[in-house]
Design a protein around this motif. Structure first.
Motif, PDB file in Angstrom:
ATOM      1  N   THR A 176       0.308  -1.359  -0.117  1.00  0.00           N
ATOM      2  CA  THR A 176      -0.004  -0.060  -0.295  1.00  0.00           C
ATOM      3  C   THR A 176       1.084   0.635   0.278  1.00  0.00           C
ATOM      4  O   THR A 176       0.680   2.380  -0.103  1.00  0.00           O
ATOM      5  N   ALA A 177       1.545   1.835   1.237  1.00  0.00           N
ATOM      6  CA  ALA A 177       2.902   2.648   0.843  1.00  0.00           C
ATOM      7  C   ALA A 177       3.492   2.588  -0.410  1.00  0.00           C
ATOM      8  O   ALA A 177       3.557   3.789  -1.267  1.00  0.00           O
ATOM      9  N   ARG A 178       4.140   2.204  -1.556  1.00  0.00           N
ATOM     10  CA  ARG A 178       4.876   2.186  -2.717  1.00  0.00           C
ATOM     11  C   ARG A 178       3.970   2.803  -3.355  1.00  0.00           C
ATOM     12  O   ARG A 178       4.037   2.676  -3.786  1.00  0.00           O
ATOM     13  N   GLN A 179       2.506   1.782  -3.923  1.00  0.00           N
ATOM     14  CA  GLN A 179       2.064   2.805  -4.336  1.00  0.00           C
ATOM     15  C   GLN A 179       1.457   3.574  -3.841  1.00  0.00           C
ATOM     16  O   GLN A 179       1.803   4.660  -5.227  1.00  0.00           O
ATOM     17  N   LEU A 180       0.695   3.983  -3.152  1.00  0.00           N
ATOM     18  CA  LEU A 180       0.546   5.441  -2.959  1.00  0.00           C
ATOM     19  C   LEU A 180       1.855   6.835  -2.922  1.00  0.00           C
ATOM     20  O   LEU A 180       1.810   7.879  -3.729  1.00  0.00           O
ATOM     21  N   PHE A 181       2.622   6.082  -2.864  1.00  0.00           N
ATOM     22  CA  PHE A 181       4.279   6.807  -2.868  1.00  0.00           C
ATOM     23  C   PHE A 181       4.718   7.014  -4.807  1.00  0.00           C
ATOM     24  O   PHE A 181       4.652   8.216  -4.591  1.00  0.00           O
ATOM     25  N   ASP A 182       4.507   6.018  -4.794  1.00  0.00           N
ATOM     26  CA  ASP A 182       4.943   6.415  -6.497  1.00  0.00           C
ATOM     27  C   ASP A 182       3.912   7.159  -7.259  1.00  0.00           C
ATOM     28  O   ASP A 182       4.120   8.153  -7.895  1.00  0.00           O
ATOM     29  N   HIS A 183       2.790   7.141  -6.645  1.00  0.00           N
ATOM     30  CA  HIS A 183       1.633   8.433  -7.603  1.00  0.00           C
ATOM     31  C   HIS A 183       2.062   9.459  -6.824  1.00  0.00           C
ATOM     32  O   HIS A 183       1.209  10.836  -7.288  1.00  0.00           O
ATOM     33  N   TYR A 184       2.854   9.590  -5.075  1.00  0.00           N
ATOM     34  CA  TYR A 184       2.309  10.887  -5.053  1.00  0.00           C
ATOM     35  C   TYR A 184       3.125  12.208  -5.778  1.00  0.00           C
ATOM     36  O   TYR A 184       4.342  12.306  -6.074  1.00  0.00           O
ATOM     37  N   ALA A 185       2.485  13.088  -5.235  1.00  0.00           N
ATOM     38  CA  ALA A 185       3.218  14.475  -6.005  1.00  0.00           C
ATOM     39  C   ALA A 185       3.965  15.135  -4.565  1.00  0.00           C
ATOM     40  O   ALA A 185       3.248  15.962  -4.278  1.00  0.00           O
ATOM     41  N   ALA A 210       1.621  16.040   2.315  1.00  0.00           N
ATOM     42  CA  ALA A 210       2.517  14.283   3.267  1.00  0.00           C
ATOM     43  C   ALA A 210       2.088  14.037   4.482  1.00  0.00           C
ATOM     44  O   ALA A 210       1.608  12.759   4.306  1.00  0.00           O
ATOM     45  N   PRO A 211       1.196  15.304   5.397  1.00  0.00           N
ATOM     46  CA  PRO A 211       0.959  14.509   6.151  1.00  0.00           C
ATOM     47  C   PRO A 211      -0.497  13.785   5.547  1.00  0.00           C
ATOM     48  O   PRO A 211      -0.690  12.626   6.674  1.00  0.00           O
ATOM     49  N   GLN A 212      -1.847  13.689   4.748  1.00  0.00           N
ATOM     50  CA  GLN A 212      -2.596  13.228   3.829  1.00  0.00           C
ATOM     51  C   GLN A 212      -2.659  11.965   3.584  1.00  0.00           C
ATOM     52  O   GLN A 212      -2.427  11.153   3.769  1.00  0.00           O
ATOM     53  N   LEU A 213      -1.179  12.067   2.973  1.00  0.00           N
ATOM     54  CA  LEU A 213      -0.476  10.677   2.088  1.00  0.00           C
ATOM     55  C   LEU A 213      -0.258   9.526   3.355  1.00  0.00           C
ATOM     56  O   LEU A 213      -0.902   8.431   3.750  1.00  0.00           O
ATOM     57  N   LEU A 214       0.425  10.336   4.252  1.00  0.00           N
ATOM     58  CA  LEU A 214       0.705   8.782   5.442  1.00  0.00           C
ATOM     59  C   LEU A 214      -0.712   8.689   6.197  1.00  0.00           C
ATOM     60  O   LEU A 214      -0.572   7.634   6.880  1.00  0.00           O
ATOM     61  N   ARG A 215      -1.025   9.010   6.524  1.00  0.00           N
ATOM     62  CA  ARG A 215      -2.702   8.773   6.831  1.00  0.00           C
ATOM     63  C   ARG A 215      -3.478   7.747   5.484  1.00  0.00           C
ATOM     64  O   ARG A 215      -4.037   6.918   6.352  1.00  0.00           O
ATOM     65  N   GLN A 216      -3.467   7.971   4.650  1.00  0.00           N
ATOM     66  CA  GLN A 216      -4.015   7.423   3.462  1.00  0.00           C
ATOM     67  C   GLN A 216      -3.241   5.991   3.497  1.00  0.00           C
ATOM     68  O   GLN A 216      -3.822   4.964   3.363  1.00  0.00           O
ATOM     69  N   MET A 217      -2.073   5.488   3.783  1.00  0.00           N
ATOM     70  CA  MET A 217      -1.183   4.929   4.612  1.00  0.00           C
ATOM     71  C   MET A 217      -1.859   3.683   5.105  1.00  0.00           C
ATOM     72  O   MET A 217      -2.518   3.176   4.906  1.00  0.00           O
ATOM     73  N   GLY A 218      -2.123   4.596   6.091  1.00  0.00           N
ATOM     74  CA  GLY A 218      -2.792   3.433   7.501  1.00  0.00           C
ATOM     75  C   GLY A 218      -4.334   3.007   7.204  1.00  0.00           C
ATOM     76  O   GLY A 218      -4.026   1.630   7.218  1.00  0.00           O
TER      77      GLY A 218
END
Length: 270
Positions: free
Chosen positions: A61-70, A76-84
């Motif tokens: 999950t973390a890898r998929q979201l990070f690869d699409h992260y701008a 960043a805080p929203q991305l990390l919460r979304q990962m969890g």
């Protein structure tokens, strides 16, 4: 970090004295933006296959979201919460399909170009931020014994040896939604280190020891030293352990500012 910097990094993973490995760890440089790096540690629980499935889901999950992260989005805080939250949901669905009870802790950090850093955790996997050998910030365990420490009923030293030290009050994959603690620092400095690790590692070290090791050794050597010392101190009763280290180093001659961790990354696996 006006004069530039580079990121040096390493990971470590060992199954300890367990029959199987349920920890997972990863460290990634962003596929498009130099100087953007993510590290993730996940400590799976739930039997031989259940725990590993859970920690695998955290990393996928973390890898998929990070690869699409701008990185320029400053989300960043929203991305990390979304990962969890996404990993939590996928682990719950895995439990239904497999009739198992997989759970996982998580500790992850995201370093942005320019040195901004955020991290997230749930459970008792930890994130440490050191400046030199001085602790700047450390996540607080979401565990039963930590609640006793907060109430003044146990000291930190007593908590480490408490037989209920592995009882968690939050993690991924449980019926209740996890508590995802997001924090960070507006700017990392040259000489700073980040350490994400599972309880199979931090259980065997004081904060002062960790700070000295990260300050004194390059990440690859620090990773190898910490794994070997934890194994020695466990005396045949060690848990799975995992760690990810990133260190902010002065810019070396001939290297571009904000260099990614790719070239400097090393892994200690057993």
């Amino acid at each position: 970090m006006k004069n530039g910097y580079r990121l040096s990094a390493a990971t470590g993973l060992h199954k300890g004295d367990r029959a199987y490995q349920q920890d997972q760890v990863a460290l990634w440089a962003h596929p498009r933006v130099a100087g953007c790096v993510m590290g993730v540690v996940a400590d799976g629980m739930g039997g031989r296959t259940g725990g590993r499935k859970a920690s695998d889901q955290v990393l996928m999950t973390a890898r998929q979201l990070f690869d699409h992260y701008a990185p320029e989005s400053n989300d960043a805080p929203q991305l990390l919460r979304q990962m969890g939250l996404q990993a939590h949901l996928v682990i719950k669905l895995t439990a239904i399909a497999a009739e198992q009870e997989p759970h996982s802790t998580m500790a992850a950090f995201l370093v942005q170009p320019g040195g901004q850093c955020h991290w997230v955790h749930t459970g008792d996997s930890r994130l440490y931020h050191f400046r030199g050998n001085t602790l700047m910030r450390r996540t607080k365990d979401q565990s039963f014994v930590q609640s006793l420490v907060d109430k003044g009923e146990l000291t930190e030293e007593e908590a480490a040896g408490n037989p209920r030290s592995n009882v968690l009050v939050s993690c991924l994959g449980t019926e209740a939604d996890p508590t995802l603690e997001v924090d960070g620092t507006p700017r990392l400095h040259v000489g700073d280190s980040l350490l994400a690790c599972s309880d199979g590692l931090w259980h065997y070290f004081t904060t002062q020891e960790l700070g000295m090791v990260l300050h004194s050794l390059p990440p690859r050597d620090a990773s190898q030293f910490l794994v070997e010392k934890a194994r020695s101190r466990a005396m045949g009763h060690g848990d799975n352990l995992s760690l990810a280290i990133v260190k902010i180093e002065p810019l070396a001659d001939g290297k571009p500012a904000g260099a990614t961790a790719t070239a400097a990354a090393a892994t200690t696996r057993h």
